[in-house]
Design an enzyme around this catalytic site. Structure first.
Site, short mmCIF file in Angstrom:
data_model
loop_
_atom_site.label_atom_id
_atom_site.label_comp_id
_atom_site.label_asym_id
_atom_site.label_seq_id
_atom_site.Cartn_x
_atom_site.Cartn_y
_atom_site.Cartn_z
N LYS A 14 0.84 -1.21 0.00
CA LYS A 14 0.00 0.00 0.00
C LYS A 14 0.88 1.26 0.00
O LYS A 14 0.67 2.18 -0.78
CB LYS A 14 -0.92 0.02 1.24
CG LYS A 14 -1.80 -1.21 1.38
CD LYS A 14 -2.70 -1.16 2.60
CE LYS A 14 -1.98 -1.19 3.93
NZ LYS A 14 -1.30 -2.48 4.22
N ARG A 127 11.88 -5.21 4.99
CA ARG A 127 11.60 -3.81 4.66
C ARG A 127 12.45 -2.82 5.46
O ARG A 127 12.70 -3.01 6.64
CB ARG A 127 10.13 -3.50 4.93
CG ARG A 127 9.84 -1.99 4.87
CD ARG A 127 8.40 -1.64 4.99
NE ARG A 127 7.75 -2.28 6.10
CZ ARG A 127 6.44 -2.33 6.22
NH1 ARG A 127 5.66 -1.78 5.31
NH2 ARG A 127 5.90 -2.94 7.24
#
Ligand code: AP5
Length: 215
Positions: A14, A127
């Protein structure tokens, strides 16, 4: 003006896609996760209150996150909003509809980002982000070109999130399935829902989102 919700589990991409829409279309990203992390870093009373909930992968109360979104919608002008990580409950979805009505706007699309759960652990644990500009990277699939230096702004302040570990991710995923995934049916019934294959390459996911927004 286009207003869109990016809906998907933790690690669906997202934030990655929201940042592209900001760069390519001049839209405004409203990420409640980023707003809550900023509140934590500022040491505000609210930020301290939500820190433990976020680290454990739980959801912050509707009252707090709706308040954050209300403040942004009432105070700003925009070339279209990207709702990233909001709404996450049916109460938040109803509140967003009412807030958009109040400012004379509507929702144009809700994009469900579909992924295989087994891909999420790898995505989330690999990440890291730039603390200065928010660019999102990954150890294996999207590392910075120069080790330790942000491609976008040159900052060396690259950080990992406290909740990006397997245990917290499992809790976030459970919260997603219990409280957020019912929104897929909610927006389908309203006629707003589209889906993209979020397991595809970042460029291809971006292309699919573009097609939906240009429709
Ligand atoms: P939040 O910050 O919203 O986190 P999240 O929803 O768990 O989503 P993520 O940011 O983890 O994932 P993403 O989908 O943005 O993926 P990304 O693009 O980074 O929320 C954090 C916490 O805040 C919540 O747990 C909760 O406590 C609280 N909170 C926030 N909003 C709330 C609300 N509305 N109500 C209540 N509480 C709230 O990508 C992930 C990785 O994958 C990256 O490394 C990226 O490089 C890589 N990647 C992305 N796309 C691809 C691709 N197509 N192929 C390969 N790799 C890819």
């Amino acid at each position: 003006m286009t207003n869109v919700i990016l809906l998907g589990p933790p690690g669906a991409g997202k934030g990655t896609q929201a940042k592209r829409l900001v760069d390519e279309r001049g839209m405004t990203q409203l990420s409640t996760g980023d707003m809550l992390r900023a509140a934590r870093s500022s040491g505000s009373e609210m930020g301290l209150k939500v820190a433990a909930v976020m680290d454990a992968g739980g959801l912050v109360t509707d009252e707090i996150v709706i308040g954050l979104i209300r403040e942004k919608l009432e105070s700003g002008e925009s070339n279209g909003y990207i709702f990233d990580g909001f709404p996450r409950t049916l109460g938040q979805a109803d509140a967003l509809g009412a807030l958009l009505d109040q400012i004379g706007q509507k929702l144009d699309a809700v994009i469900s980002m579909q992924v295989d759960d087994s891909a999420l652990v790898r995505r989330v644990t690999g990440r890291y982000t730039c603390a200065n500009c928010g660019a999102v990277y990954h150890d294996e699939t999207h590392p910075t070109k120069v080790d330790g230096v942000c491609d976008s702004c040159g900052s060396t302040n690259l950080v990992r999130r406290a909740d990006d570990n397997e245990e917290s991710l499992r809790h976030r995923l459970m919260e997603y399935y219990k409280k957020t995934s019912p929104l897929i049916g909610y927006y389908y019934a309203k006629g707003d829902l589209s889906s993209v294959d979020a397991l595809a390459k970042v460029e291809d996911v971006a292309g699919a989102i573009k097609d939906i927004l240009d429709r």
